[in-house]
Enzyme design. Sequence first.
Site, PDB file in Angstrom:
ATOM      1  N   LYS A 223     -81.205  10.341 -13.816  1.00  0.00           N
ATOM      2  CA  LYS A 223     -79.930   9.929 -14.417  1.00  0.00           C
ATOM      3  C   LYS A 223     -79.293  11.103 -15.152  1.00  0.00           C
ATOM      4  CE  LYS A 223     -78.039   6.921 -18.000  1.00  0.00           C
ATOM      5  NZ  LYS A 223     -78.241   5.865 -18.986  1.00  0.00           N
ATOM      6  N   GLU A 272     -73.173   2.842 -31.004  1.00  0.00           N
ATOM      7  CA  GLU A 272     -74.506   3.340 -30.646  1.00  0.00           C
ATOM      8  C   GLU A 272     -75.271   3.951 -31.818  1.00  0.00           C
ATOM      9  OE1 GLU A 272     -74.830   4.311 -26.780  1.00  0.00           O
ATOM     10  OE2 GLU A 272     -76.941   4.755 -26.954  1.00  0.00           O
ATOM     11  N   GLU A 316     -79.765   2.074 -15.273  1.00  0.00           N
ATOM     12  CA  GLU A 316     -79.129   2.942 -16.282  1.00  0.00           C
ATOM     13  C   GLU A 316     -79.716   2.655 -17.671  1.00  0.00           C
ATOM     14  OE1 GLU A 316     -74.812   2.557 -15.535  1.00  0.00           O
ATOM     15  OE2 GLU A 316     -74.545   3.528 -17.476  1.00  0.00           O
ATOM     16  N   GLU A 451     -64.609   3.062 -15.939  1.00  0.00           N
ATOM     17  CA  GLU A 451     -65.434   2.811 -17.141  1.00  0.00           C
ATOM     18  C   GLU A 451     -65.038   3.776 -18.275  1.00  0.00           C
ATOM     19  OE1 GLU A 451     -69.627   1.767 -16.397  1.00  0.00           O
ATOM     20  OE2 GLU A 451     -70.116   2.963 -18.159  1.00  0.00           O
TER      21      GLU A 451
HETATM   22  C1  LIG Z   1     -71.265   8.144 -22.913  1.00  0.00           C
HETATM   23  C2  LIG Z   1     -70.676   7.052 -23.402  1.00  0.00           C
HETATM   24  O1  LIG Z   1     -71.280   5.817 -23.389  1.00  0.00           O
HETATM   25  C3  LIG Z   1     -72.691   5.687 -23.245  1.00  0.00           C
HETATM   26  C4  LIG Z   1     -73.099   4.591 -24.126  1.00  0.00           C
HETATM   27  C5  LIG Z   1     -73.114   3.278 -23.700  1.00  0.00           C
HETATM   28  C6  LIG Z   1     -72.925   2.986 -22.331  1.00  0.00           C
HETATM   29  C7  LIG Z   1     -72.844   3.971 -21.402  1.00  0.00           C
HETATM   30  C8  LIG Z   1     -72.680   3.645 -19.966  1.00  0.00           C
HETATM   31  O2  LIG Z   1     -72.755   2.463 -19.592  1.00  0.00           O
HETATM   32  O3  LIG Z   1     -72.443   4.539 -19.141  1.00  0.00           O
HETATM   33  C9  LIG Z   1     -73.016   5.404 -21.772  1.00  0.00           C
HETATM   34  O4  LIG Z   1     -74.339   5.756 -21.496  1.00  0.00           O
HETATM   35  C10 LIG Z   1     -69.319   7.104 -23.983  1.00  0.00           C
HETATM   36  O5  LIG Z   1     -68.833   6.089 -24.485  1.00  0.00           O
HETATM   37  O6  LIG Z   1     -68.696   8.190 -23.971  1.00  0.00           O
HETATM   38 MG   LIG Z   2     -72.327   3.003 -17.438  1.00  0.00          MG
END
Ligand SMILES: C=C(O[C@H]1C=CC=C(C(=O)O)[C@@H]1O)C(=O)O
Ligand SMILES: [Mg+2]
Length: 471
Positions: A223, A272, A316, A451
């Site tokens: 990843k 987070e 993920e 996203e």
């Molecule tokens: C890298 C980011 O989110 C991370 C945190 C939660 C979910 C994420 C996702 O689903 O890709 C990312 O890993 C961002 O918001 O810039």
């Molecule tokens: Mg994601």
Amino acid sequence: MITTLDHTIKEFIQQALEEAKQTNQSVIVSSVKEVDAMDPLHFFASGEELSLGERFVWSTPERDFTMVGLGNELVIENNKESKQRFQEIEKEWKRFPKKVISDRKNEIGTGPLLFGGFSFDPIKEKSPLWDSFAEAKFVLPTTMLSIVQNKTYLTINKIISPYDELDVCIKHFENSIELSHSFPYSLDCEKVNEFSTIEYKTSEWLKAVQQATKDIQSKEMDKVVLAREVHLKFTEKINSYQVINNLLKEQPTSYVFDFENGNQHFVGATPERLVKKKNTQVLSTCLAGSIKRGNTKEQDQKLGHQLLNDDKNLIEHNIVVKMIKAAIDSCCDEVSVPEYPTLYKTKNIQHLYTPVKGIAKEGISLLSMVERLHPTPALGGYPKDKAIEKIREREPMHRGWYAGPIGWLDHDNNGEFVVAIRSGLLEGQNAALFAGCGIVEESDPKSEYLETKIKLKPMLSALGGIVNEDW
Ligand SMILES: C=C(O[C@H]1C=CC=C(C(=O)O)[C@@H]1O)C(=O)O
Ligand SMILES: [Mg+2]
């Protein structure tokens, strides 16, 4: 208003000065007083002119702990690489004896504490945007307002050196109390500020995502998180007070932070948590895997259900859980992790969420935990070193403090760090906003791009930009 300190504080300052002279060593003296309730953002705005680019704001998602710092009594910073930058901050902070005089029991979140953060990757060459940010920078505020469980406290800090004079030290405390009561600003909260967008290297980013999926297919890594940045130019100067105020109102399940560094504000509303330490209790959080919010309650639940059962997002997420559990296992006892993730919802997005709890082993510091955890695969990838190398090579931007740890620590090793995502760097009329996505084998560049758009919404909305579905 003329403030004179009461006798006990004066005596306390005198003793600290004598100790500094005897030991030939500077001492941090901190006075803490419970005060009448005060709006933390009024306090923030009152420091606009006198604190000269030296303020910070921190608020927890529950808003049960908010603090605002004005003025830098002490700055501890370094540009060291990897482990050393964490250790150096800790070493410097420990160097000063701390003396606290408080009219209440020592409440966590008051008294002498450092607020600051780290860049994502100290090895990547600097970019002009982040030029004035050190790889690690922490400040001890001169004056700090803390609101802990509805009680308001004022902390005043001073470094008393062996060469200081008693009168000057006393004046420092008196002046700081006076200033904290002056609110000369009318705070208007006009929301709309027009902007033009400069999309930044979108096609390069999409290509990097596609390339990353190939690297993952060929088993180079499992990843990697790839981020992009968007630059906005507003017609009016951005008002940091308004942005923070909007984030606090619009993002009730996120931490809100601002680190003012000269003319720039690094601001965000992140859900987070990296790690929180209160006495020996440790809490870290795995937050990765995302889906949008629904327009109706039914649609929202349906999307949440879809996320909880989606293989790509579960992969993920689980990579993050595995790594965070291993990091917490290395420094804590009694580590507990629920078997399945649940949902964590913010205003614009829902995530997969797994808390990781433990009891800190003897002698393990908060910053050593931050060092073990950063970057988690929610921001870096897995394996860690390979992913960082790929990000350095392929990402068409410089992250600076985006995705780095930001937070606070006190002198008893309590504190909390979050990951600085859903964030932006503001300066004058300009804003640079950042968002990234976890890329796994099944990632589709177009959906990952969408996203990032959702993840940019909190900052865009707080800045007063119009947010609609097609943005
Ligand atoms: C890298 C980011 O989110 C991370 C945190 C939660 C979910 C994420 C996702 O689903 O890709 C990312 O890993 C961002 O918001 O810039
Ligand atoms: Mg994601």
